[in-house]
Design a protein around this motif. Structure first.
Motif, PDB file in Angstrom:
ATOM      1  N   TYR A  16      68.053  36.442  31.299  1.00  0.00           N
ATOM      2  CA  TYR A  16      68.042  34.963  30.762  1.00  0.00           C
ATOM      3  C   TYR A  16      67.300  34.536  30.025  1.00  0.00           C
ATOM      4  CZ  TYR A  16      66.035  30.678  31.657  1.00  0.00           C
ATOM      5  OH  TYR A  16      65.869  28.898  31.721  1.00  0.00           O
ATOM      6  N   SER A  17      66.269  35.637  30.374  1.00  0.00           N
ATOM      7  CA  SER A  17      64.629  35.698  29.043  1.00  0.00           C
ATOM      8  C   SER A  17      65.738  35.512  27.957  1.00  0.00           C
ATOM      9  CB  SER A  17      63.758  36.683  28.678  1.00  0.00           C
ATOM     10  OG  SER A  17      64.396  38.016  29.108  1.00  0.00           O
ATOM     11  N   MET A  18      66.929  36.667  27.508  1.00  0.00           N
ATOM     12  CA  MET A  18      67.432  37.070  25.877  1.00  0.00           C
ATOM     13  C   MET A  18      67.673  35.648  25.767  1.00  0.00           C
ATOM     14  SD  MET A  18      65.971  39.907  25.305  1.00  0.00           S
ATOM     15  CE  MET A  18      64.936  39.533  25.765  1.00  0.00           C
ATOM     16  N   VAL A  19      68.828  35.070  26.704  1.00  0.00           N
ATOM     17  CA  VAL A  19      69.608  33.791  26.554  1.00  0.00           C
ATOM     18  C   VAL A  19      68.871  32.499  26.088  1.00  0.00           C
ATOM     19  CG1 VAL A  19      70.878  32.149  27.585  1.00  0.00           C
ATOM     20  CG2 VAL A  19      70.847  34.622  28.270  1.00  0.00           C
ATOM     21  N   TYR A  20      67.997  32.796  26.601  1.00  0.00           N
ATOM     22  CA  TYR A  20      66.931  31.420  26.066  1.00  0.00           C
ATOM     23  C   TYR A  20      66.003  32.172  24.786  1.00  0.00           C
ATOM     24  CZ  TYR A  20      62.479  28.181  26.788  1.00  0.00           C
ATOM     25  OH  TYR A  20      61.626  27.683  26.165  1.00  0.00           O
ATOM     26  N   LEU A  21      65.760  32.755  24.754  1.00  0.00           N
ATOM     27  CA  LEU A  21      65.545  33.080  23.465  1.00  0.00           C
ATOM     28  C   LEU A  21      66.396  32.654  22.569  1.00  0.00           C
ATOM     29  CD1 LEU A  21      63.847  36.744  23.423  1.00  0.00           C
ATOM     30  CD2 LEU A  21      62.182  34.784  23.242  1.00  0.00           C
ATOM     31  N   ASN A  22      67.854  33.018  22.557  1.00  0.00           N
ATOM     32  CA  ASN A  22      68.727  32.777  21.845  1.00  0.00           C
ATOM     33  C   ASN A  22      68.882  31.134  21.081  1.00  0.00           C
ATOM     34  OD1 ASN A  22      69.968  35.723  21.347  1.00  0.00           O
ATOM     35  ND2 ASN A  22      71.487  35.109  22.915  1.00  0.00           N
ATOM     36  N   LYS A  23      67.816  30.334  22.083  1.00  0.00           N
ATOM     37  CA  LYS A  23      68.558  28.930  21.629  1.00  0.00           C
ATOM     38  C   LYS A  23      67.840  28.340  19.890  1.00  0.00           C
ATOM     39  CE  LYS A  23      68.405  27.862  26.543  1.00  0.00           C
ATOM     40  NZ  LYS A  23      69.562  27.044  26.365  1.00  0.00           N
ATOM     41  N   ASN A  24      66.363  29.205  19.673  1.00  0.00           N
ATOM     42  CA  ASN A  24      66.431  28.970  18.756  1.00  0.00           C
ATOM     43  C   ASN A  24      67.218  29.822  17.401  1.00  0.00           C
ATOM     44  OD1 ASN A  24      64.645  29.342  16.171  1.00  0.00           O
ATOM     45  ND2 ASN A  24      63.068  30.539  17.339  1.00  0.00           N
ATOM     46  N   GLN A  25      67.286  28.425  16.547  1.00  0.00           N
ATOM     47  CA  GLN A  25      68.224  27.991  16.149  1.00  0.00           C
ATOM     48  C   GLN A  25      68.294  29.283  14.473  1.00  0.00           C
ATOM     49  OE1 GLN A  25      71.382  27.238  16.345  1.00  0.00           O
ATOM     50  NE2 GLN A  25      69.701  26.759  18.258  1.00  0.00           N
ATOM     51  N   ASN A  26      67.008  29.654  14.580  1.00  0.00           N
ATOM     52  CA  ASN A  26      66.816  30.463  13.338  1.00  0.00           C
ATOM     53  C   ASN A  26      67.091  32.217  13.834  1.00  0.00           C
ATOM     54  OD1 ASN A  26      65.334  32.534  11.396  1.00  0.00           O
ATOM     55  ND2 ASN A  26      63.220  30.857  10.896  1.00  0.00           N
ATOM     56  N   LYS A  27      67.970  32.559  13.631  1.00  0.00           N
ATOM     57  CA  LYS A  27      67.748  34.088  14.177  1.00  0.00           C
ATOM     58  C   LYS A  27      67.045  34.573  14.018  1.00  0.00           C
ATOM     59  CE  LYS A  27      71.062  31.376  16.519  1.00  0.00           C
ATOM     60  NZ  LYS A  27      71.308  31.061  17.673  1.00  0.00           N
ATOM     61  N   ARG A  28      66.758  35.165  12.252  1.00  0.00           N
ATOM     62  CA  ARG A  28      66.047  36.335  12.624  1.00  0.00           C
ATOM     63  C   ARG A  28      64.358  36.964  13.161  1.00  0.00           C
ATOM     64  NH1 ARG A  28      66.831  38.433   7.625  1.00  0.00           N
ATOM     65  NH2 ARG A  28      67.968  37.833   6.425  1.00  0.00           N
ATOM     66  N   VAL A  29      64.093  34.961  13.869  1.00  0.00           N
ATOM     67  CA  VAL A  29      63.303  35.167  14.732  1.00  0.00           C
ATOM     68  C   VAL A  29      63.730  35.445  15.625  1.00  0.00           C
ATOM     69  CG1 VAL A  29      61.400  33.229  16.057  1.00  0.00           C
ATOM     70  CG2 VAL A  29      61.879  32.888  13.630  1.00  0.00           C
ATOM     71  N   VAL A  30      64.518  35.287  16.804  1.00  0.00           N
ATOM     72  CA  VAL A  30      65.154  35.698  17.271  1.00  0.00           C
ATOM     73  C   VAL A  30      65.483  37.208  18.043  1.00  0.00           C
ATOM     74  CG1 VAL A  30      67.923  35.430  19.127  1.00  0.00           C
ATOM     75  CG2 VAL A  30      66.737  33.529  18.096  1.00  0.00           C
ATOM     76  N   ALA A  31      65.614  37.497  16.219  1.00  0.00           N
ATOM     77  CA  ALA A  31      65.932  39.260  16.187  1.00  0.00           C
ATOM     78  C   ALA A  31      64.835  39.722  16.453  1.00  0.00           C
ATOM     79  CB  ALA A  31      66.995  39.403  15.303  1.00  0.00           C
ATOM     80  N   LEU A  32      63.371  39.216  15.958  1.00  0.00           N
ATOM     81  CA  LEU A  32      62.294  39.546  15.253  1.00  0.00           C
ATOM     82  C   LEU A  32      61.846  39.818  17.071  1.00  0.00           C
ATOM     83  CD1 LEU A  32      59.809  40.538  14.099  1.00  0.00           C
ATOM     84  CD2 LEU A  32      59.302  38.256  14.868  1.00  0.00           C
ATOM     85  N   ASP A  33      61.886  38.957  18.181  1.00  0.00           N
ATOM     86  CA  ASP A  33      60.860  38.057  19.446  1.00  0.00           C
ATOM     87  C   ASP A  33      62.055  39.604  20.415  1.00  0.00           C
ATOM     88  OD1 ASP A  33      59.771  36.259  18.162  1.00  0.00           O
ATOM     89  OD2 ASP A  33      61.139  34.262  18.777  1.00  0.00           O
ATOM     90  N   LYS A  34      63.201  39.439  19.885  1.00  0.00           N
ATOM     91  CA  LYS A  34      63.774  41.091  20.805  1.00  0.00           C
ATOM     92  C   LYS A  34      63.190  42.297  20.909  1.00  0.00           C
ATOM     93  CE  LYS A  34      67.882  38.062  21.969  1.00  0.00           C
ATOM     94  NZ  LYS A  34      69.934  37.859  20.942  1.00  0.00           N
ATOM     95  N   ILE A  35      63.052  41.938  19.126  1.00  0.00           N
ATOM     96  CA  ILE A  35      62.336  43.667  18.932  1.00  0.00           C
ATOM     97  C   ILE A  35      61.399  44.080  19.723  1.00  0.00           C
ATOM     98  CG2 ILE A  35      61.809  44.989  17.134  1.00  0.00           C
ATOM     99  CD1 ILE A  35      64.005  43.593  15.504  1.00  0.00           C
ATOM    100  N   VAL A  36      60.218  43.045  19.327  1.00  0.00           N
ATOM    101  CA  VAL A  36      58.738  42.810  20.090  1.00  0.00           C
ATOM    102  C   VAL A  36      59.157  42.682  21.827  1.00  0.00           C
ATOM    103  CG1 VAL A  36      57.105  41.506  20.512  1.00  0.00           C
ATOM    104  CG2 VAL A  36      58.511  41.540  18.099  1.00  0.00           C
ATOM    105  N   HIS A  37      60.385  42.027  22.103  1.00  0.00           N
ATOM    106  CA  HIS A  37      59.585  42.531  23.215  1.00  0.00           C
ATOM    107  C   HIS A  37      60.286  44.032  24.354  1.00  0.00           C
ATOM    108  CE1 HIS A  37      59.117  37.392  24.082  1.00  0.00           C
ATOM    109  NE2 HIS A  37      59.509  37.981  24.899  1.00  0.00           N
ATOM    110  N   CYS A  38      61.295  44.503  23.266  1.00  0.00           N
ATOM    111  CA  CYS A  38      61.873  46.022  23.841  1.00  0.00           C
ATOM    112  C   CYS A  38      61.519  47.182  23.206  1.00  0.00           C
ATOM    113  CB  CYS A  38      63.661  45.726  23.609  1.00  0.00           C
ATOM    114  SG  CYS A  38      64.207  44.072  24.783  1.00  0.00           S
TER     115      CYS A  38
END
Length: 462
Positions: free
Chosen positions: A393-415
């Motif tokens: 759910y947290s990964m899907v929630y991150l995807n709501k950000n329309q700036n997909k570069r920011v989404v990618a960075l957030d996932k990298i920092v999380h994982c």
């Protein structure tokens, strides 16, 4: 007393199941409404005619002229309730629902004249289970043909109208109609053909809710008529197929294949709700969703296990369905919402590990960066309860950000482990070069420069 208070700011009032209330109680509510200036939406749900009269009399007196939405749910008959007279005194009415009342033809004619006349600007009209003769349907069609404001029309549940009555829809061309809802009305091929012709002639129609269907009542010719229209209709954006009747569940009839093939040719659809009853049908649907022509943004699948397949190993079926769903999402580039509801057995185990790898592949930074960042809503529903693991759910929630570069960075920092000298000295530049390479992405570029300048200090802190 609350309604009569001059400081009352109530916008919506719902009186539901008030059949146990006394007449004096309803009169008090009606008196309160007479003094009220704030209520804009009123819903009355009753099966007792006497309880409706004081409330509708208040409306008829024109004391709720600011009312924009009126919903009446009842089963009264005849001319006892002055609906038409009440509606004429509501110049701001935008939404009207009449669910249950069955009037005579002349009463319906008065109501149609009131709500669809040139002085009204009705946006949404819902007449549920109330039209019990062909003549009333024909009268409604005449008023609709000249109305320029109506955008939503719901005629669900009017099962007493015959094919001849529905036939008048063939020439129905309201200039601004956008949504048409016809649940539980299609009983024959002739009605299906009338509906298909209506769809073909209404090029501005955006949303269609298709009725409950019975494969015993509609032949392959009827489904073919609808499929032909769906292939060619260039304006429709949303279609919702209602849940099928119980005796239709076990049949892998050609209707489903016709409809899916029709959807494959339509490039304007954005939202689809469809029931299926086999993995073969789901595979066919998935092939459509994976195709380059697919522009779907929302897909809702209701899966019914065929009765003849009840003995199939459930774990095997779960794996097959999960694989089809994950492959569908991996190869589609437009979907933002995907819901999968299994309606037969309660213990449905989805392959969450595969879905987790799709949304955030943790095997490497490159893999995380190239994961699925466009899916913003994902649900697997069984026993009417949506389920999704918290981490997913947290990964899907991150995807709501329309700036997909920011989404990618957030996932990298999380994982990936950030507190690591090796990460800071070697991996961090790789990460930032991927997500911060855009010149317009100032915040990421600034973060990259800051971390590079302070690399030694960060290493000491680590």
């Amino acid at each position: 007393s609350v309604l009569a208070d001059e400081n009352c700011s109530l916008k919506s009032l719902e009186l539901a199941r008030v059949k146990a209330a006394s007449d004096s109680d309803i009169v008090k509510v009606a008196d309160g409404l007479k003094c009220n200036k704030s209520v804009k939406a009123l819903k009355i749900d009753s099966t007792k005619d006497e309880l409706m009269k004081p409330l509708l009399s208040t409306l008829q007196d024109g004391l709720l002229e600011n009312l924009e939405q009126l919903e009446l749910y009842s089963h009264f008959r005849g001319r006892a309730i002055p609906v038409a007279a009440a509606v004429r005194r509501m110049p701001n009415l935008k939404y009207l629902t009449l669910d249950g009342p069955r009037f005579e033809r002349e009463t319906w004619n008065e109501i149609f004249s009131a709500v669809l006349g040139p002085t009204m600007s009705l946006y949404e009209l819902r007449i549920i289970r109330g039209l019990d003769n062909d003549e009333s349907m024909q009268d409604l069609a005449l008023f609709l043909a000249t109305n320029a404001t109506l955008k939503v029309l719901d005629l669900s549940g009017n099962v007493h109208v015959s094919a001849e009555g529905w036939n008048c829809l063939k020439s129905l061309k309201p200039p601004n109609l956008r949504e048409l809802h016809l649940k539980e009305v299609i009983k024959s091929d002739s009605i299906m053909r009338s509906l298909s012709i209506c769809l073909a002639s209404n090029t501005k129609l955006k949303t269609l809710t298709f009725p409950k269907y019975d494969t015993d009542a509609i032949s392959i010719e009827g489904w073919d008529a609808l499929a032909t229209v769906l292939e060619r209709h260039t304006g429709i954006e949303e279609i919702r197929f209602d849940l099928p009747n119980s005796r239709s569940l076990g049949r892998e009839n050609a209707n489903q294949f016709l409809i899916v093939n029709a959807l494959r040719e339509n490039t304007s659809l954005k939202r689809v709700t469809i029931p299926i009853c086999s993995t073969l049908q789901f595979t066919l649907l998935a092939d459509y969703v994976k195709s380059p022509n697919c522009r779907l943004e929302e897909l809702n699948v209701h899966y019914f296990q065929s009765p003849r397949d009840q003995q199939i190993n459930r774990s095997v079926e779960c794996i097959q369905l999960s694989q089809i769903a994950v492959d569908l999402l991996q190869r589609n580039t437009s979907l933002k919402t995907f819901r999968f509801q299994h309606c037969n057995f309660r213990l449905f185990e989805f392959d969450w590990s595969s879905m987790s790898r799709l949304l955030c592949d943790r095997s490497s930074i490159d893999a995380t960066y190239n994961s699925k960042h466009t899916l913003e809503c994902f649900e697997v529903v069984h026993d009417f309860n949506p389920t999704i693991p918290l981490g997913l759910y947290s990964m899907v929630y991150l995807n709501k950000n329309q700036n997909k570069r920011v989404v990618a960075l957030d996932k990298i920092v999380h994982c990936h482990d950030l507190v690591s000298i090796d990460y800071i000295s070697s991996t961090l530049p790789l990460v930032m070069s991927k997500v911060g390479e855009s010149k317009t992405d100032k915040s990421l570029s600034q973060m990259y420069c800051l971390l590079c300048k302070n690399q030694h200090e960060i290493e000491k802190m680590c």
